[in-house]
Design a protein around this motif. Structure first.
Motif, PDB file in Angstrom:
ATOM      1  N   ARG A  48       4.483   4.254   0.196  1.00 12.34           N
ATOM      2  CA  ARG A  48       4.920   2.878  -0.061  1.00 12.34           C
ATOM      3  C   ARG A  48       5.521   2.726  -1.446  1.00 12.34           C
ATOM      4  N   GLU A  49       6.342   1.694  -1.566  1.00 12.10           N
ATOM      5  CA  GLU A  49       6.865   1.340  -2.889  1.00 12.10           C
ATOM      6  C   GLU A  49       5.699   0.934  -3.778  1.00 12.10           C
ATOM      7  N   ARG A  50       5.860   1.158  -5.069  1.00 15.28           N
ATOM      8  CA  ARG A  50       4.815   0.786  -6.026  1.00 15.28           C
ATOM      9  C   ARG A  50       5.352  -0.239  -7.015  1.00 15.28           C
ATOM     10  N   ASN A  51       4.496  -1.169  -7.364  1.00 19.31           N
ATOM     11  CA  ASN A  51       4.829  -2.198  -8.341  1.00 19.31           C
ATOM     12  C   ASN A  51       4.235  -1.767  -9.681  1.00 19.31           C
ATOM     13  N   PRO A  52       5.069  -1.420 -10.664  1.00 19.30           N
ATOM     14  CA  PRO A  52       4.550  -0.921 -11.942  1.00 19.30           C
ATOM     15  C   PRO A  52       3.803  -1.964 -12.758  1.00 19.30           C
ATOM     16  N   LEU A  53       3.864  -3.232 -12.349  1.00 19.52           N
ATOM     17  CA  LEU A  53       3.157  -4.283 -13.085  1.00 19.52           C
ATOM     18  C   LEU A  53       1.656  -4.282 -12.820  1.00 19.52           C
ATOM     19  N   TYR A  54       1.226  -3.562 -11.773  1.00 16.66           N
ATOM     20  CA  TYR A  54      -0.192  -3.533 -11.411  1.00 16.66           C
ATOM     21  C   TYR A  54      -0.755  -2.129 -11.530  1.00 16.66           C
TER      22      TYR A  54
END
Length: 83
Positions: A48-54
């Motif tokens: 899955r895509e990852r959100n670097p903010l978390y």
């Protein structure tokens, strides 16, 4: 060492179990007992895509979110397939 992601919450497992009617999403057979069930992310978290903010231990680190019920399936453990 990176943190371990949290387990799928029980309320999400209950929702997925009810949605699938206790049926394995691989073979479509009824899982006789919840102790024989496994709840798997579909697609797997590693693709899955990852959100670097978390932080990776946070469910929102992934898109779709790690514990979004629509992306979790019930599967047999060690019966029709060995996962």
């Amino acid at each position: 060492m990176a943190g371990r992601r949290p387990n799928i919450p029980q309320k999400i497992k209950d929702l997925v179990w009810d949605r699938e009617g206790g049926r394995c999403q691989h073979c479509k057979k009824t899982v006789a007992d919840r102790s024989q069930a496994r709840f798997d992310h579909r697609p797997p978290l590693w693709v899955r895509e990852r959100n670097p903010l978390y932080n990776p231990t946070h469910a929102q680190h992934y898109h779709p979110q790690a514990n979004a019920p629509n992306y979790i399936d019930v599967v047999h453990v060690g019966e029709c397939h060995d996962l």
